[in-house]
Structures are given as C-alpha cells and as structure tokens.
Design an enzyme around this catalytic site. Sequence first.
Site, PDB file in Angstrom:
ATOM      1  N   ASP A  11       4.365  -0.265  -7.006  1.00 40.30           N
ATOM      2  CA  ASP A  11       3.078  -0.614  -7.626  1.00 40.30           C
ATOM      3  C   ASP A  11       1.938   0.112  -6.929  1.00 40.30           C
ATOM      4  O   ASP A  11       0.886   0.351  -7.515  1.00 40.30           O
ATOM      5  CB  ASP A  11       2.866  -2.133  -7.528  1.00 40.30           C
ATOM      6  CG  ASP A  11       1.533  -2.566  -8.137  1.00 40.30           C
ATOM      7  OD1 ASP A  11       1.301  -2.252  -9.331  1.00 40.30           O
ATOM      8  OD2 ASP A  11       0.727  -3.207  -7.428  1.00 40.30           O
ATOM      9  N   ARG A  54       0.849  -1.194   0.000  1.00 39.74           N
ATOM     10  CA  ARG A  54       0.000   0.000   0.000  1.00 39.74           C
ATOM     11  C   ARG A  54       0.887   1.247   0.000  1.00 39.74           C
ATOM     12  O   ARG A  54       1.944   1.277   0.638  1.00 39.74           O
ATOM     13  CB  ARG A  54      -0.938   0.030   1.225  1.00 39.74           C
ATOM     14  CG  ARG A  54      -2.200  -0.814   1.086  1.00 39.74           C
ATOM     15  CD  ARG A  54      -3.135  -0.334  -0.015  1.00 39.74           C
ATOM     16  NE  ARG A  54      -4.333  -1.149  -0.149  1.00 39.74           N
ATOM     17  CZ  ARG A  54      -4.457  -2.202  -0.968  1.00 39.74           C
ATOM     18  NH1 ARG A  54      -3.457  -2.598  -1.715  1.00 39.74           N
ATOM     19  NH2 ARG A  54      -5.606  -2.860  -1.048  1.00 39.74           N
ATOM     20  N   GLU A 109      -2.152   7.626  -4.565  1.00 37.33           N
ATOM     21  CA  GLU A 109      -2.948   6.938  -5.595  1.00 37.33           C
ATOM     22  C   GLU A 109      -4.425   7.357  -5.578  1.00 37.33           C
ATOM     23  O   GLU A 109      -5.009   7.656  -6.630  1.00 37.33           O
ATOM     24  CB  GLU A 109      -2.832   5.418  -5.371  1.00 37.33           C
ATOM     25  CG  GLU A 109      -3.692   4.576  -6.286  1.00 37.33           C
ATOM     26  CD  GLU A 109      -3.580   3.078  -5.953  1.00 37.33           C
ATOM     27  OE1 GLU A 109      -2.458   2.541  -5.969  1.00 37.33           O
ATOM     28  OE2 GLU A 109      -4.618   2.459  -5.676  1.00 37.33           O
ATOM     29  N   HIS A 140      -0.795  -0.123  -9.805  1.00 37.98           N
ATOM     30  CA  HIS A 140      -1.507  -1.038  -8.901  1.00 37.98           C
ATOM     31  C   HIS A 140      -2.023  -2.264  -9.671  1.00 37.98           C
ATOM     32  O   HIS A 140      -3.222  -2.535  -9.697  1.00 37.98           O
ATOM     33  CB  HIS A 140      -2.665  -0.316  -8.194  1.00 37.98           C
ATOM     34  CG  HIS A 140      -3.064  -0.968  -6.904  1.00 37.98           C
ATOM     35  ND1 HIS A 140      -3.521  -0.272  -5.827  1.00 37.98           N
ATOM     36  CD2 HIS A 140      -3.081  -2.271  -6.514  1.00 37.98           C
ATOM     37  CE1 HIS A 140      -3.818  -1.100  -4.834  1.00 37.98           C
ATOM     38  NE2 HIS A 140      -3.543  -2.333  -5.240  1.00 37.98           N
TER      39      HIS A 140
HETATM   40  P1  NAD Z   1      -1.782 -10.971   5.421  1.00 33.75           P
HETATM   41  O1  NAD Z   1      -2.772 -10.426   6.372  1.00 33.75           O
HETATM   42  O2  NAD Z   1      -1.825 -12.421   5.068  1.00 33.75           O
HETATM   43  O3  NAD Z   1      -0.305 -10.663   5.952  1.00 33.75           O
HETATM   44  C1  NAD Z   1       0.108  -9.419   6.434  1.00 33.75           C
HETATM   45  C2  NAD Z   1       1.262  -9.679   7.402  1.00 33.75           C
HETATM   46  O4  NAD Z   1       1.850  -8.424   7.712  1.00 33.75           O
HETATM   47  C3  NAD Z   1       0.824 -10.315   8.732  1.00 33.75           C
HETATM   48  O5  NAD Z   1       1.605 -11.477   8.978  1.00 33.75           O
HETATM   49  C4  NAD Z   1       1.115  -9.232   9.774  1.00 33.75           C
HETATM   50  O6  NAD Z   1       1.536  -9.754  11.025  1.00 33.75           O
HETATM   51  C5  NAD Z   1       2.233  -8.468   9.083  1.00 33.75           C
HETATM   52  N1  NAD Z   1       2.437  -7.099   9.550  1.00 33.75           N
HETATM   53  C6  NAD Z   1       1.515  -6.147   9.846  1.00 33.75           C
HETATM   54  N2  NAD Z   1       2.128  -4.998  10.194  1.00 33.75           N
HETATM   55  C7  NAD Z   1       3.471  -5.238  10.116  1.00 33.75           C
HETATM   56  C8  NAD Z   1       4.622  -4.447  10.339  1.00 33.75           C
HETATM   57  N3  NAD Z   1       4.530  -3.164  10.716  1.00 33.75           N
HETATM   58  N4  NAD Z   1       5.834  -5.016  10.149  1.00 33.75           N
HETATM   59  C9  NAD Z   1       5.947  -6.295   9.766  1.00 33.75           C
HETATM   60  N5  NAD Z   1       4.899  -7.108   9.548  1.00 33.75           N
HETATM   61  C10 NAD Z   1       3.673  -6.572   9.716  1.00 33.75           C
HETATM   62  O7  NAD Z   1      -1.903 -10.074   4.114  1.00 33.75           O
HETATM   63  P2  NAD Z   1      -1.425 -10.434   2.632  1.00 33.75           P
HETATM   64  O8  NAD Z   1      -2.465 -11.242   1.952  1.00 33.75           O
HETATM   65  O9  NAD Z   1      -0.050 -10.951   2.687  1.00 33.75           O
HETATM   66  O10 NAD Z   1      -1.488  -8.975   1.957  1.00 33.75           O
HETATM   67  C11 NAD Z   1      -0.629  -7.943   2.374  1.00 33.75           C
HETATM   68  C12 NAD Z   1      -1.071  -6.645   1.732  1.00 33.75           C
HETATM   69  O11 NAD Z   1      -0.828  -6.688   0.331  1.00 33.75           O
HETATM   70  C13 NAD Z   1      -2.582  -6.351   1.796  1.00 33.75           C
HETATM   71  O12 NAD Z   1      -2.944  -5.798   3.037  1.00 33.75           O
HETATM   72  C14 NAD Z   1      -2.793  -5.387   0.661  1.00 33.75           C
HETATM   73  O13 NAD Z   1      -2.654  -4.071   1.137  1.00 33.75           O
HETATM   74  C15 NAD Z   1      -1.638  -5.708  -0.291  1.00 33.75           C
HETATM   75  N6  NAD Z   1      -2.095  -6.217  -1.598  1.00 33.75           N
HETATM   76  C16 NAD Z   1      -1.698  -5.569  -2.726  1.00 33.75           C
HETATM   77  C17 NAD Z   1      -2.084  -6.053  -3.972  1.00 33.75           C
HETATM   78  C18 NAD Z   1      -1.670  -5.383  -5.249  1.00 33.75           C
HETATM   79  O14 NAD Z   1      -2.245  -5.682  -6.307  1.00 33.75           O
HETATM   80  N7  NAD Z   1      -0.709  -4.492  -5.246  1.00 33.75           N
HETATM   81  C19 NAD Z   1      -2.904  -7.192  -4.044  1.00 33.75           C
HETATM   82  C20 NAD Z   1      -3.277  -7.830  -2.873  1.00 33.75           C
HETATM   83  C21 NAD Z   1      -2.867  -7.339  -1.633  1.00 33.75           C
HETATM   84  C1  COI Z   2      -5.896  -5.980  -2.978  1.00 33.75           C
HETATM   85  O1  COI Z   2      -6.379  -7.084  -3.264  1.00 33.75           O
HETATM   86  O2  COI Z   2      -5.872  -5.549  -1.810  1.00 33.75           O
HETATM   87  C2  COI Z   2      -5.356  -5.124  -4.035  1.00 33.75           C
HETATM   88  O3  COI Z   2      -4.557  -4.257  -3.749  1.00 33.75           O
HETATM   89  C3  COI Z   2      -5.836  -5.322  -5.428  1.00 33.75           C
HETATM   90  C4  COI Z   2      -6.573  -4.117  -5.967  1.00 33.75           C
HETATM   91  C5  COI Z   2      -7.316  -4.478  -7.214  1.00 33.75           C
HETATM   92  C6  COI Z   2      -7.497  -3.468  -4.980  1.00 33.75           C
END
Ligand code: NAD
Ligand code: COI
Length: 331
Positions: free
Chosen positions: A258, A234, A263, A295
């Site tokens: 990304d 994020r 954003e 993104h």
């Molecule tokens: P998840 O909940 O499985 O894992 C997140 C991990 O981060 C947890 O283990 C938590 O303990 C850890 N965490 C929280 N704060 C922390 C910190 N300050 N330092 C270290 N570790 C910390 O989530 P996920 O499925 O792995 O997704 C992570 C993030 O990826 C989502 O929250 C979302 O914002 C982002 N995401 C982005 C995209 C994209 O297209 N760019 C897509 C999907 C998700």
């Molecule tokens: C998420 O799944 O959290 C993402 O960042 C993907 C986006 C299409 C919102």
Amino acid sequence: MKIMVFGARVDEIPYLRQWAKTHAIALTIRPELLNAETVALAAGYDGLNCLQTTPYSAQLFAKMGQLGIKYLTIRNVGTDNIDFAAAARAGVKIANTPAYSPNAIAEFAVTLTLNLLRQLGAVAAALRAGDYPKATTFIGRELAQQTVGVIGAGRIGRAAIKLFAGFGARVLIYDPHPTPAPDLPGTYVSLPELFQQSDVIDLHVPGIAANTHLIDAQALAQMKSDALVINTARGNLIDTQALLTALKTGHLGGAGIDTFENESAALLALERDGYFHDPLWDDLAALDNVLLAPHIAYYTQTAVHNMVFYSLQYLVDFLTNGHTDTEVSAH
Ligand code: NAD
Ligand code: COI
C-alpha cells in the site's frame, strides 16, 4: 482564531464543514498542499492544518516563522516527511493525529493477506484472459493455518495482531520497544526468528531513517520461499528492487504494497505529467502475486471523520493553551 486547512480533499470537505458548524469556528479550506510557496496564502492566520505525504520542508517552516504562524497539526499519523529541526528553529509547534483509526489500516493489511493467500490476482488474470478452467486451479492457503509475523506492535500493529489471531493464525511479534499489552495474542521473538518462521510478514513500523530497508536482500533471504510481505506502513521500509528480485526468482510468495518506496517522486510525476509512473511500480504491477494499492489503507469513513475532528481539536488546544497532548518534536 484564524485557521487555514491545506490539502483538503473533496471527501473531507463535508467533515470540515460539520466541524466548523459544531464548534462555531470558521475554517478557510484550501485544496493546495502546504509548501514554501502556498504558505503565503496563510498570511494573517494563527494555525494551519494539513494532510500530505509530500515534504514539510525547512523552507516552509522558515516562511511560517516569518509569517508568525506558530502551529501546525496534521490529519495523519506518519511524521517521516517533517523537518522537525527546521520547525523548532522557526518556533513552529507540530502535532499529529496518532489514533484516528488503527483498525482501518490493520483491516487493510488483513485484506491484502487474505487476497494473496487465495491467489485472487492470478484468478483475476486468468479470467481476464478468458481462461475459466485455468482460473479454477489456484489453490488457496487458510489464514488459520499460517504463522503471521507482525513487525511493530504499536497502535496499528496491536490491532493487526488481534485481527490475525481472531482468524486463528499463530502470531509472532517483533518490537524492540513494546508497549505493555498483557492480553496481546502473540509471542515476542527476535527478528531472525520472525523472518524464518513466518508465512506472512506484516509491517507496522514508522518510516524513520533508521528503518530504511528493514526488509532488504538479507532479510528476504531468511524468509520462506512462499512467504508474503505486507507493507501498509511506509515505502522506505522495503528495498523494492530486492523484493522484486526475490519475487521474480521464486524466493518469495507474494507482496501486498500500500505504501510504495518511490511514492513521493511518482506523486510529483503525477502532478507534472498527469499520470503516476515509476519503473519499479510497473514491474510490480505486472506480477499476479503482487497487490498494489495507492496508499489507501487508512481510507475509511471512520478514519476520515476522525482525522478531521481530532486534528482540528489539537489545533484548537494549541491556539488556546499553547500545547496539545499529541505534540511531536522529533521522529
Ligand atoms: P506507533 O508509533 O503506535 O507504533 C510503531 C511501533 O513500531 C512502536 O511500538 C515502535 O516501538 C515500533 N518500531 C519502530 N521501529 C521498529 C523496528 N525497526 N522494528 C520493530 N518495531 C519497531 O505507530 P502506528 O500508529 O502503529 O503507525 C505505524 C505506521 O503506520 C506509521 O508510522 C505510519 O507510517 C503508518 N501508517 C500508514 C497508513 C496508511 O494509510 N497506509 C495510515 C496510518 C499510519
Ligand atoms: C498516515 O496517517 O500516516 C498515513 O499514512 C495516511 C496518509 C493519508 C498520509
């Protein structure tokens, strides 16, 4: 059961139609994002499904409450844009789609890393300028020789750790609440140790308020001067002004972004003016050692299929049983 799908993009529509046919449940599919105005379209519906990075506001949930719509499932992972307190006040239950394809995002983090290690931005810029000899001078670094620090060892972080280790990199991990995963090919360290020792710092933590500017000037100052920062999580995780200063003063090797800090505002500008604009974005885009992406880390055929199919199943669970396994009620 009457379901309205908001924020449907063209590429999602075949999957939405396929789901409707397979489940013999009609879907009303709308391109509009869900907000306090567009929710009026859903009067008389039982449940909503949506995908957007713009806010799910208190006003939206108040209107959902007035319309008697109790359930919302989102087709993505991040919940940082949801006002959960307002949803609870309005009696709206929410579920996200936590594991539509962690590998999609992890692979994109690796893609950004490999591209930056081989300086492909500088190579492309030299070729665009017609300077073929200069384009041959950007010597690369091999991933197998790097130390990669992964911050956040959740679903996506764990997938990234396995991919980086598969390339032969040494992997360091920081996560204050790690999920037990005994065969994870990396070593847990403190955050300062990770900053100091890593050649690549890869973020996979949620964009909750507590994580805002996790990567600030102080963190950047601890990193190696040729380190790369990769953010597919994020935008708020990085103080982008501080990142830009570090890049411009030679205190950082490069960045793959990304998810960009401004954003949301730039997307509103896009809606208003027809183009995505932000001064920090423009400054980053001008640097050869920065890769920007809009993104799209998640954006694969597997992910889009699963986002649609899983999130609609969670909505059916809600509408049938009043609960679903992926219900979320707080950040
Ligand atoms: P998840 O909940 O499985 O894992 C997140 C991990 O981060 C947890 O283990 C938590 O303990 C850890 N965490 C929280 N704060 C922390 C910190 N300050 N330092 C270290 N570790 C910390 O989530 P996920 O499925 O792995 O997704 C992570 C993030 O990826 C989502 O929250 C979302 O914002 C982002 N995401 C982005 C995209 C994209 O297209 N760019 C897509 C999907 C998700
Ligand atoms: C998420 O799944 O959290 C993402 O960042 C993907 C986006 C299409 C919102």
